[in-house]
Scaffold this motif. Structure first.
Motif, PDB file in Angstrom:
ATOM      1  N   PRO A   1      -4.561 -28.486  71.277  1.00 21.43           N
ATOM      2  CA  PRO A   1      -5.126 -29.536  70.427  1.00 21.43           C
ATOM      3  C   PRO A   1      -4.138 -29.995  69.361  1.00 21.43           C
ATOM      4  O   PRO A   1      -3.208 -29.265  69.002  1.00 21.43           O
ATOM      5  CB  PRO A   1      -6.348 -28.861  69.807  1.00 21.43           C
ATOM      6  CG  PRO A   1      -6.003 -27.404  69.799  1.00 21.43           C
ATOM      7  CD  PRO A   1      -5.191 -27.171  71.034  1.00 21.43           C
ATOM      8  N   ALA A   2      -4.391 -31.214  68.854  1.00 15.09           N
ATOM      9  CA  ALA A   2      -3.480 -31.797  67.875  1.00 15.09           C
ATOM     10  C   ALA A   2      -4.197 -32.905  67.122  1.00 15.09           C
ATOM     11  O   ALA A   2      -5.294 -33.327  67.480  1.00 15.09           O
ATOM     12  CB  ALA A   2      -2.242 -32.352  68.578  1.00 15.09           C
TER      13      ALA A   2
ATOM     14  N   LEU B   1     -12.069 -27.643  66.586  1.00 13.36           N
ATOM     15  CA  LEU B   1     -13.475 -27.695  66.971  1.00 13.36           C
ATOM     16  C   LEU B   1     -13.695 -28.658  68.130  1.00 13.36           C
ATOM     17  O   LEU B   1     -14.562 -28.440  68.981  1.00 13.36           O
ATOM     18  CB  LEU B   1     -14.332 -28.088  65.774  1.00 13.36           C
ATOM     19  CG  LEU B   1     -14.435 -26.999  64.698  1.00 13.36           C
ATOM     20  CD1 LEU B   1     -15.129 -27.523  63.461  1.00 13.36           C
ATOM     21  CD2 LEU B   1     -15.178 -25.791  65.240  1.00 13.36           C
ATOM     22  N   LEU B   2     -12.919 -29.737  68.183  1.00 18.94           N
ATOM     23  CA  LEU B   2     -12.990 -30.633  69.337  1.00 18.94           C
ATOM     24  C   LEU B   2     -12.573 -29.880  70.596  1.00 18.94           C
ATOM     25  O   LEU B   2     -13.202 -30.014  71.658  1.00 18.94           O
ATOM     26  CB  LEU B   2     -12.090 -31.847  69.113  1.00 18.94           C
ATOM     27  CG  LEU B   2     -12.081 -32.897  70.229  1.00 18.94           C
ATOM     28  CD1 LEU B   2     -13.474 -33.488  70.443  1.00 18.94           C
ATOM     29  CD2 LEU B   2     -11.072 -34.010  69.909  1.00 18.94           C
TER      30      LEU B   2
ATOM     31  N   ALA C   1     -10.820 -38.198  69.286  1.00 20.25           N
ATOM     32  CA  ALA C   1     -11.826 -38.499  68.264  1.00 20.25           C
ATOM     33  C   ALA C   1     -11.175 -39.288  67.136  1.00 20.25           C
ATOM     34  O   ALA C   1     -10.321 -38.764  66.413  1.00 20.25           O
ATOM     35  CB  ALA C   1     -12.445 -37.210  67.735  1.00 20.25           C
ATOM     36  N   SER C   2     -11.591 -40.554  66.986  1.00 23.48           N
ATOM     37  CA  SER C   2     -10.952 -41.439  66.003  1.00 23.48           C
ATOM     38  C   SER C   2     -11.422 -41.191  64.578  1.00 23.48           C
ATOM     39  O   SER C   2     -10.731 -41.551  63.620  1.00 23.48           O
ATOM     40  CB  SER C   2     -11.219 -42.902  66.373  1.00 23.48           C
ATOM     41  OG  SER C   2     -12.592 -43.229  66.165  1.00 23.48           O
ATOM     42  N   GLY C   3     -12.621 -40.626  64.402  1.00 23.02           N
ATOM     43  CA  GLY C   3     -13.160 -40.397  63.066  1.00 23.02           C
ATOM     44  C   GLY C   3     -13.734 -41.625  62.398  1.00 23.02           C
ATOM     45  O   GLY C   3     -14.213 -41.553  61.257  1.00 23.02           O
TER      46      GLY C   3
ATOM     47  N   GLY D   1     -21.511 -25.512  62.708  1.00 25.03           N
ATOM     48  CA  GLY D   1     -22.878 -25.636  62.241  1.00 25.03           C
ATOM     49  C   GLY D   1     -23.705 -26.545  63.133  1.00 25.03           C
ATOM     50  O   GLY D   1     -23.380 -26.802  64.295  1.00 25.03           O
ATOM     51  N   GLU D   2     -24.774 -27.072  62.563  1.00 20.40           N
ATOM     52  CA  GLU D   2     -25.714 -27.903  63.323  1.00 20.40           C
ATOM     53  C   GLU D   2     -25.051 -29.166  63.861  1.00 20.40           C
ATOM     54  O   GLU D   2     -25.291 -29.574  64.997  1.00 20.40           O
ATOM     55  CB  GLU D   2     -26.899 -28.265  62.426  1.00 20.40           C
ATOM     56  CG  GLU D   2     -27.975 -29.082  63.131  1.00 20.40           C
ATOM     57  CD  GLU D   2     -29.146 -29.397  62.223  1.00 20.40           C
ATOM     58  OE1 GLU D   2     -29.921 -30.316  62.553  1.00 20.40           O
ATOM     59  OE2 GLU D   2     -29.272 -28.722  61.171  1.00 20.40           O
ATOM     60  N   ASP D   3     -24.200 -29.806  63.047  1.00 22.25           N
ATOM     61  CA  ASP D   3     -23.531 -31.027  63.504  1.00 22.25           C
ATOM     62  C   ASP D   3     -22.619 -30.739  64.695  1.00 22.25           C
ATOM     63  O   ASP D   3     -22.554 -31.528  65.646  1.00 22.25           O
ATOM     64  CB  ASP D   3     -22.719 -31.643  62.362  1.00 22.25           C
ATOM     65  CG  ASP D   3     -23.604 -32.255  61.287  1.00 22.25           C
ATOM     66  OD1 ASP D   3     -24.818 -32.409  61.539  1.00 22.25           O
ATOM     67  OD2 ASP D   3     -23.081 -32.565  60.202  1.00 22.25           O
ATOM     68  N   PHE D   4     -21.914 -29.625  64.635  1.00 20.00           N
ATOM     69  CA  PHE D   4     -21.049 -29.261  65.759  1.00 20.00           C
ATOM     70  C   PHE D   4     -21.867 -29.063  67.029  1.00 20.00           C
ATOM     71  O   PHE D   4     -21.485 -29.540  68.105  1.00 20.00           O
ATOM     72  CB  PHE D   4     -20.271 -27.985  65.437  1.00 20.00           C
ATOM     73  CG  PHE D   4     -19.517 -27.437  66.628  1.00 20.00           C
ATOM     74  CD1 PHE D   4     -18.310 -27.991  67.014  1.00 20.00           C
ATOM     75  CD2 PHE D   4     -20.043 -26.385  67.369  1.00 20.00           C
ATOM     76  CE1 PHE D   4     -17.626 -27.499  68.125  1.00 20.00           C
ATOM     77  CE2 PHE D   4     -19.366 -25.884  68.475  1.00 20.00           C
ATOM     78  CZ  PHE D   4     -18.152 -26.446  68.854  1.00 20.00           C
TER      79      PHE D   4
END
Length: 657
Positions: free
Chosen positions: A56-57, A193-194, A225-227, A238-241
């Motif tokens: 990842p990066a 996390l991604l 993931a552009s954000g 957490g819940e969002d993940f």
């Protein structure tokens, strides 16, 4: 399909393949968190080796994918090709070289034509736009259709979107990521996390997929993931993940099912579910064993509910893993029907065989020795898999829209098959000679069925044996990226190639239809004139409204009215369902009175009810028979009209043959 914020897509023909698009670009206007999963084959392609050590990066902006050449086992030249493509892409897009990833798919052991790719990059960049289909088409090899999926969720009050493109039809086995896939999201999430979410999704989806048990050298799946959704950044588990990870899993599962359905030579998607073992991991191993068993796959191709082969596969894999379970204590269900329960059981074998002709098959095994469960996906093993891989070049054809498709011509089948088919069909050919037949090719059948060239081949075969077709098609876009107009033009072109006697008609042409929805009239004289002069009309369900503008018509009703207008005794509907179901059971034959009662009782609802109302109107007006069949398997029209059992539902006016 709304793309995630910040992403654009492009696909062009660079010259790696003879005609088709072969170079794709996925680009983000913002630096992305990125993750990847890759083949575990030790003969990794150069692009895989480059990307695997970089992810990842953060800061990734672009993924460039070429098809037609794997750039695998090409030595130092292959690695130099990757370096050059990365550098040229970075220069074209004005981003750092560290922001560019590449992937390749195609023939192994052939030098990559790097100069052609470099020359095509400016056009590739100019073509960037929000539509993912150009990129999805450009990554295809032996696929017969594009594969895309999307999802949407809310995180911290913000809408987060995911969109994925993928390719894959052969050299697909567990213990890999996928063939080639790029998953885009506008979520704000940390790269580790991604990667964790992607790796978790792989375990229950792509690692549970097999078409032929052969692991490719090039399998790669990227997540970017552009954000730009501006959700609170996901920085812990957490819940969002968990919400994001589940959405990612759903997208991957959808892609897996599409890949399995499009497996080389496949006639059906098969889902295996194993439950009642000590762990999910063991259940997945057992389900994958069933999905990958040549004996199980061949039995499913032959519509044989052979539970013995299923339990034998489970027993063999369990033994190799040292697992403790008793296959003899299992319950096996095929298409929901119990075919084995701790011993032999009575079941309607012919009914199950009929259900196994459907394009989607579900096999469930309950072993009763634990709480673990898992799914795996695959397809059947047909004669065409051998043909495709024994003589790949002879098994592919160019579609009018520029895509690649498998040839499904009758001459590719065995002599025995052709003889048996002809002998059975002769009686029907004599009976139908001189008749007119209206064939409605529904939008769902166009999206999910075989290439239009296969449909056209069947329609031309009808004409060659004396059953004259009139074609009505749905108003949806095609499943391989064709627009509604391209579908219309392709059908006209394909049907007119032999003698030029196919003609496309919109409602405005000759004022064929006046009105809108289900309330319209038909210019019977104009349509009959075309038929009598030997043309195959290809009718789009568009009419002229009261204000003189084009209006969409109900296509089921159009098909019925066209049949009445030309005096056709037969009306065929190609859909994406096996036929008319009542209480979950496929009805192979109905009288008009029975169909009327089904409508009144509410036993048939939704789109099928609308179709059935159109059928009843046609039958009351003089059409003798209507057929509702699954348009997804190739040559469904021929199987329905010229074989004794057919494949769908026949609705009769009463007393007809």
């Amino acid at each position: 399909m709304i793309p995630p914020l910040g992403f654009s897509f492009s696909g062009v023909h660079a010259g790696i393949k003879s005609y088709r698009p072969d170079l794709a670009l996925v680009f983000s206007e913002a630096p992305c968190a990125a993750a990847g999963c890759f083949t575990r084959n030790l003969a990794r392609a150069a692009a895989v080796q480059d990307a695997a050590v970089r992810l990842p990066a953060s800061g990734i902006r672009a993924v460039v994918v070429n098809s037609g050449n794997a750039n695998a086992l090409t030595g130092a030249a292959g690695h130099e090709a990757v370096r050059r493509i990365v550098a040229a892409t970075a220069q074209t897009l004005r981003v750092p070289a560290s922001a560019v990833l590449t992937a390749s798919t195609g023939v192994i052991g052939v030098p990559l034509p790097t100069a052609k790719i470099e020359a095509a990059l400016p056009a590739l960049a100019r073509g960037l736009g929000p539509d993912p289909l150009p990129a999805a088409r450009a990554i295809l090899t032996t696929d017969t259709r594009v594969k895309t999926s999307s999802a949407e969720l809310r995180i911290g009050g913000k809408t987060v979107r995911l969109l994925a493109i993928a390719k894959g039809a052969g050299m697909i086995a567990p213990s890999l990521a996928t063939t080639i896939a790029v998953i885009c999201t506008d979520a704000a999430i940390a790269p580790p996390l991604l990667q964790k979410a992607l790796s978790r999704a792989m375990e229950s989806t792509f690692h549970a997929l097999t078409v032929d048990g052969d692991m490719s050298t090039n399998d790669s799946v990227f997540a970017l993931a552009s954000g730009l959704a501006r959700n609170p950044p996901i920085v812990d588990e957490g819940e969002d993940f968990e919400s994001f990870a589940e959405a990612l899993r759903v997208v991957c599962r959808d892609l897996v099912r599409q890949i399995a359905r499009d497996g080389e030579g496949a006639t059906k998607l098969v889902e295996f579910r194993v439950a009642g073992v000590e762990s999910d991991a063991l259940a997945r191993e057992l389900a994958r064993a069933c999905a990958g068993s040549p004996l199980v796959k061949a039995a499913l191709f032959g519509c044989d509910p052979n539970w013995g082969r299923i339990l034998a596969s489970i027993g063999a894999r369990a033994a190799s893993l040292g697992a403790r379970l008793d296959p003899a204590a299992a319950e096996v269900r095929i298409q929901g029907e119990v075919v084995y329960r701790q011993g032999l059981v009575e079941f309607d074998r012919e009914a199950v065989r009929a259900r196994l002709r459907e394009p989607e098959v579900k096999v469930e095994v309950e072993l009763g020795s634990g709480a673990g469960s898992a799914e795996a996906w695959g397809c059947d093993l047909s004669y065409d898999y051998v043909r495709i891989n024994a003589d790949l070049a002879a098994s592919l054809t160019q579609t009018p829209s520029g895509g690649i498709a498998r040839i499904e011509k009758l001459e590719r089948h065995t002599a025995g098959f052709k003889v048996s088919l002809l002998l059975q069909a002769l009686g029907y050919i004599r009976r139908f000679a001189g008749m007119r037949c209206v064939v409605y090719v529904g939008g769902a059948a166009i999206r999910h069925g075989p290439p239009l060239s296969v449909v056209a081949e069947d329609l031309l075969l009808l004409r060659s044996v004396g059953l004259f077709p009139i074609v009505v098609h749905g108003i949806a876009d095609g499943g391989r990226g064709e627009s509604f107009l391209e579908v219309h033009r392709s059908l006209v072109d394909l049907l007119g190639r032999e003698d030029g006697k196919a003609i496309g008609i919109f409602g405005e042409d000759g004022a064929l239809f006046r009105g809108a929805g289900e309330d319209f009239t038909v210019n019977r004289d104009f349509l009959t004139l075309l038929v009598e002069r030997g043309y195959i009309p290809v009718v789009a369900p568009v009419g002229i409204g009261e204000d003189g503008t084009g209006r969409a018509l109900d296509p089921d009703r159009v098909a019925a009215e066209v049949a009445l207008a030309v005096g056709a005794p037969k009306l065929v509907f190609l859909s994406d369902v096996p036929g008319i179901r009542v209480g979950g059971e496929l009805r192979s034959e109905l009288e008009a009175a029975d169909a009327d009662e089904l409508l009144r009782s509410g036993a048939v609802e939704g789109g099928m009810a609308k179709k059935l109302r159109a059928i009843l109107r046609a039958l009351k007006g003089g059409v003798r028979q209507a057929h509702v069949i699954d348009g997804r398997p190739p040559h469904g029209i021929i199987a329905e009209l010229f074989t004794d059992k057919g494949i769908g539902t026949l609705v009769k006016a009463g007393g007809g043959t």
